[in-house]
Design a protein around this motif. Structure first.
Motif, PDB file in Angstrom:
ATOM      1  N   THR A  58       0.812  -1.222   0.000  1.00 31.53           N
ATOM      2  CA  THR A  58       0.000   0.000   0.000  1.00 31.53           C
ATOM      3  C   THR A  58       0.843   1.269   0.000  1.00 31.53           C
ATOM      4  OG1 THR A  58      -0.173  -0.131   2.423  1.00 31.53           O
ATOM      5  CG2 THR A  58      -1.976  -1.092   1.119  1.00 31.53           C
ATOM      6  N   MET A  59       1.906   1.297   0.791  1.00 29.95           N
ATOM      7  CA  MET A  59       2.667   2.525   0.969  1.00 29.95           C
ATOM      8  C   MET A  59       3.783   2.698  -0.058  1.00 29.95           C
ATOM      9  SD  MET A  59       1.236   4.063   3.596  1.00 29.95           S
ATOM     10  CE  MET A  59      -0.351   3.456   2.959  1.00 29.95           C
ATOM     11  N   VAL A  60       4.382   1.601  -0.520  1.00 30.58           N
ATOM     12  CA  VAL A  60       5.500   1.685  -1.457  1.00 30.58           C
ATOM     13  C   VAL A  60       5.030   1.447  -2.891  1.00 30.58           C
ATOM     14  CG1 VAL A  60       7.771   0.764  -2.074  1.00 30.58           C
ATOM     15  CG2 VAL A  60       7.126   0.973   0.337  1.00 30.58           C
ATOM     16  N   LEU A  61       4.313   0.342  -3.104  1.00 29.06           N
ATOM     17  CA  LEU A  61       3.858   0.013  -4.453  1.00 29.06           C
ATOM     18  C   LEU A  61       2.532   0.669  -4.822  1.00 29.06           C
ATOM     19  CD1 LEU A  61       4.798  -3.786  -4.564  1.00 29.06           C
ATOM     20  CD2 LEU A  61       6.156  -1.799  -5.258  1.00 29.06           C
ATOM     21  N   LYS A  62       1.906   1.308  -3.830  1.00 28.93           N
ATOM     22  CA  LYS A  62       0.662   2.061  -4.057  1.00 28.93           C
ATOM     23  C   LYS A  62      -0.456   1.177  -4.600  1.00 28.93           C
ATOM     24  CE  LYS A  62       2.868   5.707  -2.754  1.00 28.93           C
ATOM     25  NZ  LYS A  62       2.672   6.221  -1.384  1.00 28.93           N
ATOM     26  N   ARG A  63      -0.597  -0.001  -3.978  1.00 29.25           N
ATOM     27  CA  ARG A  63      -1.647  -0.937  -4.368  1.00 29.25           C
ATOM     28  C   ARG A  63      -2.626  -1.126  -3.215  1.00 29.25           C
ATOM     29  NH1 ARG A  63       2.330  -5.768  -6.574  1.00 29.25           N
ATOM     30  NH2 ARG A  63       2.992  -4.781  -8.537  1.00 29.25           N
ATOM     31  N   GLY A  64      -3.851  -0.704  -3.387  1.00 31.47           N
ATOM     32  CA  GLY A  64      -4.906  -1.005  -2.434  1.00 31.47           C
ATOM     33  C   GLY A  64      -4.999  -0.084  -1.241  1.00 31.47           C
TER      34      GLY A  64
END
Length: 276
Positions: free
Chosen positions: A188-194
């Motif tokens: 969520t925080m690094v890859l910006k998924r979900g």
């Protein structure tokens, strides 16, 4: 099984383990599986639980299980249960196959926050039942994965930002989420998924959730304590499925500081459920 419905047997097992007070609820299935009769089923079981708590003051407090397929009836029953003295809400990890982060269930969390009632997530027949029925893994793994998925969805849905005073409990030392939440943080925080609906890493939200000690391995209880902290761990045993003395021995074997052990064995529960 006889001992699963015999209150005298329940009290005897509590006495043998030195347990003064227990949260009492029904088990799966819940009222939602009874369709139009669900609200009547909920009233029936809640009247039964309330009668037990009246007959055994100081030994039990009730948790309500609401007919969430009919939200107006569920909220009406919740208010009635609060008048009956029930101290919390038991919420299944899935409601007829739907996870509780769905928008239709938001009124339940609004009520719980307003009323100051803790919400205890409880495994239901897992959505992975077919995948875990082999080797009879549905209880050992399926239920834990169901709770893990439900809790992850509740966190990622932004629920704990929307209801910052909500008190949420996840049993079985948080399912598998404490061990996997680092992956959610990275996703969520690094890859910006979900992570579109949350403001902080998932692990931050998970530290706001209470856990209980239901795990038959001391290492898991120790890790849960290290993760959640001494103020967010509740003693529980999963009785009547598990002998309370098993979990009791594991917790005592951790050789916790006296003040931490006192919190786990009762202090945290008294504060969370507003017990006198």
């Amino acid at each position: 099984m006889p001992r699963h419905t015999d209150i005298d047997a329940k009290l005897a097992d509590m006495d043998a383990a030195g347990i003064q007070m227990t949260a009492l609820s029904i088990n799966d299935p819940g009222p939602e599986l009874f369709g139009a009769e669900g609200p009547a089923v909920a009233r029936l079981v809640h009247d039964y639980l309330a009668d037990i708590t009246r007959r055994h003051p100081g030994r039990f407090f009730g948790l309500m299980t609401l007919p969430l397929h009919d939200m107006p009836a569920a909220l009406k029953e919740a208010e009635r249960c609060a008048r009956l003295g029930m101290k919390g809400i038991l919420l299944y990890s899935n409601i007829g196959g739907e996870f509780p982060d769905e928008a239709k269930y938001r009124p339940l969390f609004a009520y719980a926050q307003q009323a100051g009632l803790p919400v205890l997530l409880h495994p239901a027949c897992p959505v992975t039942y077919q995948q875990t029925r082999g080797y009879e893994m549905a209880a050992g793994l399926g239920l834990m994965f169901d709770t893990t998925i439900a809790l992850s969805r509740l966190v990622l849905s932004g629920l704990l930002d929307e209801f910052p005073k909500l008190r949420l409990v996840c049993p079985h030392v948080g399912g598998a989420l404490p061990y996997l939440v680092g992956r959610l943080d990275h996703q969520t925080m690094v890859l910006k998924r979900g992570g579109e609906k949350i403001r902080r890493p998932p692990s931050d939200y998970l530290k706001e959730v209470w856990f209980d000690t239901v795990s038959p391995i001391a290492l898991a209880i120790r890790y849960g304590l290290d993760f959640a902290g001494p103020d967010k761990m509740l003693f529980a045993s999963d009785h009547p499925w598990v002998d309370p003395k098993l979990i009791l021995g594991l917790v005592r074997g951790l050789n916790l500081p006296a003040d931490t052990e006192a919190k786990v064995f009762g202090g945290n529960a008294k504060a969370l459920f507003n017990l006198s």
